[in-house]
Motif scaffolding. Structure first.
Motif, PDB file in Angstrom:
ATOM      1  N   PRO B  16       0.821  -1.228   0.000  1.00 20.53           N
ATOM      2  CA  PRO B  16       0.000   0.000   0.000  1.00 20.53           C
ATOM      3  C   PRO B  16       0.848   1.268   0.000  1.00 20.53           C
ATOM      4  O   PRO B  16       0.514   2.229  -0.705  1.00 20.53           O
ATOM      5  N   GLU B  17       1.935   1.267   0.774  1.00 21.45           N
ATOM      6  CA  GLU B  17       2.791   2.453   0.829  1.00 21.45           C
ATOM      7  C   GLU B  17       3.431   2.698  -0.538  1.00 21.45           C
ATOM      8  O   GLU B  17       3.522   3.844  -1.002  1.00 21.45           O
ATOM      9  N   ARG B  18       3.862   1.637  -1.167  1.00 19.70           N
ATOM     10  CA  ARG B  18       4.530   1.790  -2.473  1.00 19.70           C
ATOM     11  C   ARG B  18       3.554   2.276  -3.542  1.00 19.70           C
ATOM     12  O   ARG B  18       3.914   3.077  -4.404  1.00 19.70           O
ATOM     13  N   ILE B  19       2.337   1.784  -3.482  1.00 24.07           N
ATOM     14  CA  ILE B  19       1.339   2.228  -4.465  1.00 24.07           C
ATOM     15  C   ILE B  19       1.054   3.717  -4.287  1.00 24.07           C
ATOM     16  O   ILE B  19       1.003   4.483  -5.253  1.00 24.07           O
ATOM     17  N   CYS B  20       0.885   4.144  -3.024  1.00 21.41           N
ATOM     18  CA  CYS B  20       0.595   5.559  -2.760  1.00 21.41           C
ATOM     19  C   CYS B  20       1.745   6.443  -3.233  1.00 21.41           C
ATOM     20  O   CYS B  20       1.525   7.498  -3.849  1.00 21.41           O
ATOM     21  N   VAL B  21       2.970   6.034  -2.947  1.00 23.18           N
ATOM     22  CA  VAL B  21       4.125   6.819  -3.390  1.00 23.18           C
ATOM     23  C   VAL B  21       4.206   6.818  -4.911  1.00 23.18           C
ATOM     24  O   VAL B  21       4.542   7.843  -5.525  1.00 23.18           O
ATOM     25  N   ILE B  23       1.707   6.686  -6.983  1.00 20.84           N
ATOM     26  CA  ILE B  23       0.678   7.615  -7.478  1.00 20.84           C
ATOM     27  C   ILE B  23       1.184   9.054  -7.399  1.00 20.84           C
ATOM     28  O   ILE B  23       1.087   9.835  -8.355  1.00 20.84           O
ATOM     29  N   LEU B  24       1.743   9.395  -6.235  1.00 23.56           N
ATOM     30  CA  LEU B  24       2.246  10.763  -6.046  1.00 23.56           C
ATOM     31  C   LEU B  24       3.396  11.061  -7.006  1.00 23.56           C
ATOM     32  O   LEU B  24       3.486  12.155  -7.577  1.00 23.56           O
ATOM     33  N   SER B  25       4.271  10.094  -7.178  1.00 21.29           N
ATOM     34  CA  SER B  25       5.421  10.298  -8.068  1.00 21.29           C
ATOM     35  C   SER B  25       4.964  10.508  -9.507  1.00 21.29           C
ATOM     36  O   SER B  25       5.482  11.377 -10.211  1.00 21.29           O
ATOM     37  N   PHE B  26       3.987   9.707  -9.909  1.00 16.53           N
ATOM     38  CA  PHE B  26       3.488   9.825 -11.278  1.00 16.53           C
ATOM     39  C   PHE B  26       2.935  11.224 -11.536  1.00 16.53           C
ATOM     40  O   PHE B  26       3.248  11.861 -12.552  1.00 16.53           O
ATOM     41  N   VAL B  27       2.117  11.715 -10.597  1.00 17.63           N
ATOM     42  CA  VAL B  27       1.505  13.036 -10.798  1.00 17.63           C
ATOM     43  C   VAL B  27       2.565  14.130 -10.750  1.00 17.63           C
ATOM     44  O   VAL B  27       2.524  15.094 -11.529  1.00 17.63           O
ATOM     45  N   THR B  28       3.545  13.973  -9.847  1.00 20.78           N
ATOM     46  CA  THR B  28       4.608  14.976  -9.743  1.00 20.78           C
ATOM     47  C   THR B  28       5.396  15.065 -11.052  1.00 20.78           C
ATOM     48  O   THR B  28       5.776  16.155 -11.485  1.00 20.78           O
ATOM     49  N   LEU B  29       5.616  13.930 -11.664  1.00 19.14           N
ATOM     50  CA  LEU B  29       6.367  13.925 -12.927  1.00 19.14           C
ATOM     51  C   LEU B  29       5.488  14.351 -14.105  1.00 19.14           C
ATOM     52  O   LEU B  29       5.954  14.997 -15.044  1.00 19.14           O
ATOM     53  N   ALA B  30       4.201  13.976 -14.043  1.00 16.53           N
ATOM     54  CA  ALA B  30       3.311  14.234 -15.185  1.00 16.53           C
ATOM     55  C   ALA B  30       2.884  15.702 -15.250  1.00 16.53           C
ATOM     56  O   ALA B  30       2.608  16.215 -16.346  1.00 16.53           O
ATOM     57  N   ASP B  31       2.857  16.388 -14.109  1.00 18.91           N
ATOM     58  CA  ASP B  31       2.370  17.776 -14.090  1.00 18.91           C
ATOM     59  C   ASP B  31       3.215  18.698 -14.973  1.00 18.91           C
ATOM     60  O   ASP B  31       2.653  19.434 -15.807  1.00 18.91           O
ATOM     61  N   PHE B  62      -6.068   6.440  -4.489  1.00 16.63           N
ATOM     62  CA  PHE B  62      -6.086   6.464  -3.021  1.00 16.63           C
ATOM     63  C   PHE B  62      -7.338   5.776  -2.466  1.00 16.63           C
ATOM     64  O   PHE B  62      -7.278   5.086  -1.442  1.00 16.63           O
ATOM     65  N   ILE B  63      -8.466   5.991  -3.139  1.00 17.27           N
ATOM     66  CA  ILE B  63      -9.704   5.356  -2.652  1.00 17.27           C
ATOM     67  C   ILE B  63      -9.584   3.836  -2.772  1.00 17.27           C
ATOM     68  O   ILE B  63      -9.980   3.103  -1.852  1.00 17.27           O
ATOM     69  N   ALA B  64      -9.014   3.377  -3.880  1.00 12.41           N
ATOM     70  CA  ALA B  64      -8.849   1.920  -4.048  1.00 12.41           C
ATOM     71  C   ALA B  64      -7.971   1.355  -2.937  1.00 12.41           C
ATOM     72  O   ALA B  64      -8.290   0.328  -2.326  1.00 12.41           O
ATOM     73  N   VAL B  65      -6.872   2.030  -2.654  1.00  9.17           N
ATOM     74  CA  VAL B  65      -5.978   1.554  -1.581  1.00  9.17           C
ATOM     75  C   VAL B  65      -6.709   1.620  -0.236  1.00  9.17           C
ATOM     76  O   VAL B  65      -6.625   0.693   0.578  1.00  9.17           O
ATOM     77  N   ALA B  66      -7.445   2.714  -0.021  1.00  2.93           N
ATOM     78  CA  ALA B  66      -8.142   2.880   1.258  1.00  2.93           C
ATOM     79  C   ALA B  66      -9.181   1.793   1.489  1.00  2.93           C
ATOM     80  O   ALA B  66      -9.392   1.352   2.620  1.00  2.93           O
ATOM     81  N   LEU B  67      -9.821   1.345   0.413  1.00  2.00           N
ATOM     82  CA  LEU B  67     -10.887   0.350   0.572  1.00  2.00           C
ATOM     83  C   LEU B  67     -10.339  -1.053   0.823  1.00  2.00           C
ATOM     84  O   LEU B  67     -10.993  -1.872   1.449  1.00  2.00           O
ATOM     85  N   TRP B  68      -9.124  -1.326   0.338  1.00  3.01           N
ATOM     86  CA  TRP B  68      -8.637  -2.709   0.435  1.00  3.01           C
ATOM     87  C   TRP B  68      -7.429  -2.901   1.344  1.00  3.01           C
ATOM     88  O   TRP B  68      -7.129  -4.024   1.724  1.00  3.01           O
ATOM     89  N   ALA B  69      -6.737  -1.814   1.669  1.00  2.00           N
ATOM     90  CA  ALA B  69      -5.506  -1.987   2.450  1.00  2.00           C
ATOM     91  C   ALA B  69      -5.818  -2.244   3.916  1.00  2.00           C
ATOM     92  O   ALA B  69      -6.850  -1.818   4.435  1.00  2.00           O
ATOM     93  N   ASN B  70      -4.911  -2.928   4.558  1.00  2.00           N
ATOM     94  CA  ASN B  70      -5.014  -3.170   6.000  1.00  2.00           C
ATOM     95  C   ASN B  70      -4.337  -2.001   6.717  1.00  2.00           C
ATOM     96  O   ASN B  70      -3.404  -2.166   7.489  1.00  2.00           O
ATOM     97  N   ARG B  71      -4.812  -0.790   6.420  1.00  2.00           N
ATOM     98  CA  ARG B  71      -4.227   0.448   6.933  1.00  2.00           C
ATOM     99  C   ARG B  71      -5.338   1.465   7.181  1.00  2.00           C
ATOM    100  O   ARG B  71      -6.415   1.375   6.579  1.00  2.00           O
TER     101      ARG B  71
END
Lengths: 180, 155
Positions: B16-21, B23-31, B62-71
């Motif tokens: 989950p942590e890697r997926i979230c990072v 996502i953020l990295s992708f947007v930071t680079l894509a912007d 983030f919603i997908a991770v939030a719904l399924w992660a054990n976090r």
């Protein structure tokens, strides 16, 4: 839970060594000492095996492994990895030697038959595996997790928006006061 | 900053942590790429479709991770990201929407999400150190109570 559903052929040499010693009722600390590995490393191997079999308990893991071992090779007790015994531990023989039916005569009995006078638990209560840590409250887990988590996101979102609105209202009021 | 988060997630985080990072990295680079291709800066007068698309993608992740992660922390990430998504439409709803509120809603969440994610990585690393490996994703049913667990034979 059927005994035939488990297959430990996937286990590596190291995992097999840990399982053998676990099947001999050794604790993690004793196994770590016997295999010259740290105790957390032993616990990790056990954890991996438990998770692989669906998060079963340590006791269940040992039971299934014994059943599987007895099923594939009833005399497998002799294949226990060679481990030096500490002074205070006694290496027991194969389980297959026990429970053999006999007529009471010593003529055909090649193995001794013993029976405990009292029933003794196989695993010490303190040796049971601790359950995994509870990360998420029970309300956000289980069969309604999607619904409850969605509701939690909505509540947090509304709280953030409300905080933002209140904060901006206060800022505007302060600005009006300062500007007269 | 994102490099630091990426390294921390790879070193101490789980899926989950890697997926979230990621996502953020992708947007930071894509912007910056988006601005380069679009040929203009941020749009404040109406809905900025490009940024809205990025924010919607982040929110979905983030919603997908939030719904399924054990976090727990992905719930906060998803909520803050949704604030950003809603912020895009605020200018359309009323022209008198304060600029400060608009800026806070659009850009604020990103800078709140970062420390939340860092906190999540730290908490995960601490739990792993104390208890050993544990599931990254939630189970479909709650764990059995201790009384229901199998016991050793009594005889």
């Amino acid at each position: 839970m059927g005994d035939g559903e488990d297959d430990f052929t996937f286990a590596t040499e190291k995992q097999r060594a840990v399982l053998e010693l676990l099947a001999n009722n050794r604790t993690s600390k004793e196994i770590a000492g016997a295999l010259a590995v740290s105790e957390p490393a032993i616990n990790r191997r056990i954890e991996v095996l438990r998770l692989r079999l669906g998060g079963i308990t340590r006791h269940e893991l040992v039971r299934r492994y014994r059943n599987w071992r007895d099923r594939i090779a009833p005399d497998a007790g002799s294949s226990v990895p060679c481990v030096e015994n500490d002074d205070e531990f006694i290496q027991l023989g194969a389980r297959a030697a026990f429970g053999k039916a006999g007529d009471g005569s010593d003529a055909d009995e090649t193995t001794a038959r013993f029976r405990d006078s009292i029933a003794v638990r196989v695993d010490a209560p303190w040796a049971e595996e601790m359950p995994p840590p509870r990360v998420v409250p029970g309300m956000l887990d289980g069969s309604n997790a999607m619904l409850s988590r969605g509701a939690a996101i909505a509540i947090i979102l509304l709280a953030i928006l409300a905080s933002l609105a209140v904060g901006l209202g206060v800022a505007r009021a302060l600005a009006d006061i300062v500007n007269g | 900053m994102m490099l630091l988060f990426g390294a921390a997630a790879l070193r101490w985080g789980a899926a989950p942590e890697r997926i979230c990072v990621a996502i953020l990295s992708f947007v930071t680079l894509a912007d910056p790429v988006y601005h380069l291709l679009a040929g203009h800066g941020a749009i404040y007068g109406s809905v900025d479709i490009g940024h809205l698309t990025f924010d919607l993608m982040m929110a979905a992740g983030f919603i997908a991770v939030a719904l399924w992660a054990n976090r727990i922390y992905p719930l906060w990430l998803a909520a803050f990201q949704l604030v950003s998504v809603i912020g895009h439409f605020s200018r359309e709803l009323t022209s008198s929407f304060p600029k400060l509120a608009y800026g806070l809603m659009i850009y604020g969440p990103f800078y709140i999400i970062l420390p939340i994610l860092g906190f999540g990585i730290w908490r995960h690393a601490r739990r792993r150190r104390r208890h050993g490996p544990y599931p990254s994703w939630r189970s479909s049913s709650p764990p059995s109570p201790p009384s229901a667990r199998p016991r050793p034979p009594s005889s």
